[in-house]
Design a protein around this motif. Structure first.
Motif, PDB file in Angstrom:
ATOM      1  N   THR A   7      21.770 -27.087 -46.631  1.00 19.34           N
ATOM      2  CA  THR A   7      21.783 -25.647 -46.362  1.00 19.34           C
ATOM      3  C   THR A   7      21.080 -24.930 -47.507  1.00 19.34           C
ATOM      4  OG1 THR A   7      23.869 -25.818 -45.163  1.00 19.34           O
ATOM      5  CG2 THR A   7      23.286 -23.638 -45.993  1.00 19.34           C
ATOM      6  N   ILE A   8      20.268 -23.957 -47.148  1.00 16.69           N
ATOM      7  CA  ILE A   8      19.609 -23.132 -48.159  1.00 16.69           C
ATOM      8  C   ILE A   8      20.139 -21.704 -48.057  1.00 16.69           C
ATOM      9  CG2 ILE A   8      17.486 -24.490 -48.325  1.00 16.69           C
ATOM     10  CD1 ILE A   8      16.165 -22.299 -46.520  1.00 16.69           C
ATOM     11  N   LEU A   9      20.096 -21.009 -49.164  1.00 10.69           N
ATOM     12  CA  LEU A   9      20.402 -19.582 -49.228  1.00 10.69           C
ATOM     13  C   LEU A   9      19.128 -18.897 -49.710  1.00 10.69           C
ATOM     14  CD1 LEU A   9      23.831 -19.768 -51.078  1.00 10.69           C
ATOM     15  CD2 LEU A   9      23.439 -19.615 -48.615  1.00 10.69           C
ATOM     16  N   PHE A  10      18.793 -17.769 -49.092  1.00 19.05           N
ATOM     17  CA  PHE A  10      17.582 -17.069 -49.490  1.00 19.05           C
ATOM     18  C   PHE A  10      17.704 -15.589 -49.169  1.00 19.05           C
ATOM     19  CE2 PHE A  10      17.103 -18.625 -45.215  1.00 19.05           C
ATOM     20  CZ  PHE A  10      16.416 -17.645 -44.520  1.00 19.05           C
ATOM     21  N   VAL A  11      16.886 -14.803 -49.821  1.00 20.59           N
ATOM     22  CA  VAL A  11      16.835 -13.364 -49.580  1.00 20.59           C
ATOM     23  C   VAL A  11      15.565 -13.088 -48.790  1.00 20.59           C
ATOM     24  CG1 VAL A  11      16.687 -11.079 -50.627  1.00 20.59           C
ATOM     25  CG2 VAL A  11      18.083 -12.861 -51.702  1.00 20.59           C
ATOM     26  N   TYR A  12      15.738 -12.468 -47.643  1.00 21.38           N
ATOM     27  CA  TYR A  12      14.585 -12.121 -46.810  1.00 21.38           C
ATOM     28  C   TYR A  12      14.346 -10.621 -46.908  1.00 21.38           C
ATOM     29  CZ  TYR A  12      11.405 -11.769 -42.910  1.00 21.38           C
ATOM     30  OH  TYR A  12      10.302 -11.518 -42.132  1.00 21.38           O
TER      31      TYR A  12
END
Length: 96
Positions: A7-12
């Motif tokens: 799982t990745i976490l990112f800011v879009y």
């Protein structure tokens, strides 16, 4: 490459410098340069995915959509998070 799922976490950035959303996604690496992206959701949410499943490939250092060969803001953002995750995983494996 053995099947790798994480799982990745990112800011879009929806609107650069003004509207951002924290997202997570499940990544299934099919090869070092090819993956399926599933379950793009707001961080901490159990809501339905915000976007459909997408296949990305890394080509010439860019993460692009496998179906049309183009780069988009979402493919670039997800690709950067994938690359960071894989780089950290390689470093961790090298330290063992």
């Amino acid at each position: 490459m053995a099947q790798l799922v994480f799982t990745i976490l990112f800011v879009y950035e929806i609107l650069p410098d003004s509207l951002q959303v924290d997202l997570s996604a499940e990544i299934e690496m099919m090869a070092y340069d090819c993956c399926l992206v599933r379950g793009i959701r707001r961080v901490g949410s159990q809501e339905s995915p915000l976007l459909p499943e997408m296949a990305l490939v890394k080509s010439n250092g860019r993460w692009i959509h496998r179906d049309n060969g183009s780069e988009s803001n979402i493919s670039r953002t997800i690709g950067e998070a994938i690359s960071r995750h894989l780089s950290l995983a390689e470093r961790s494996a090298g330290e063992k």
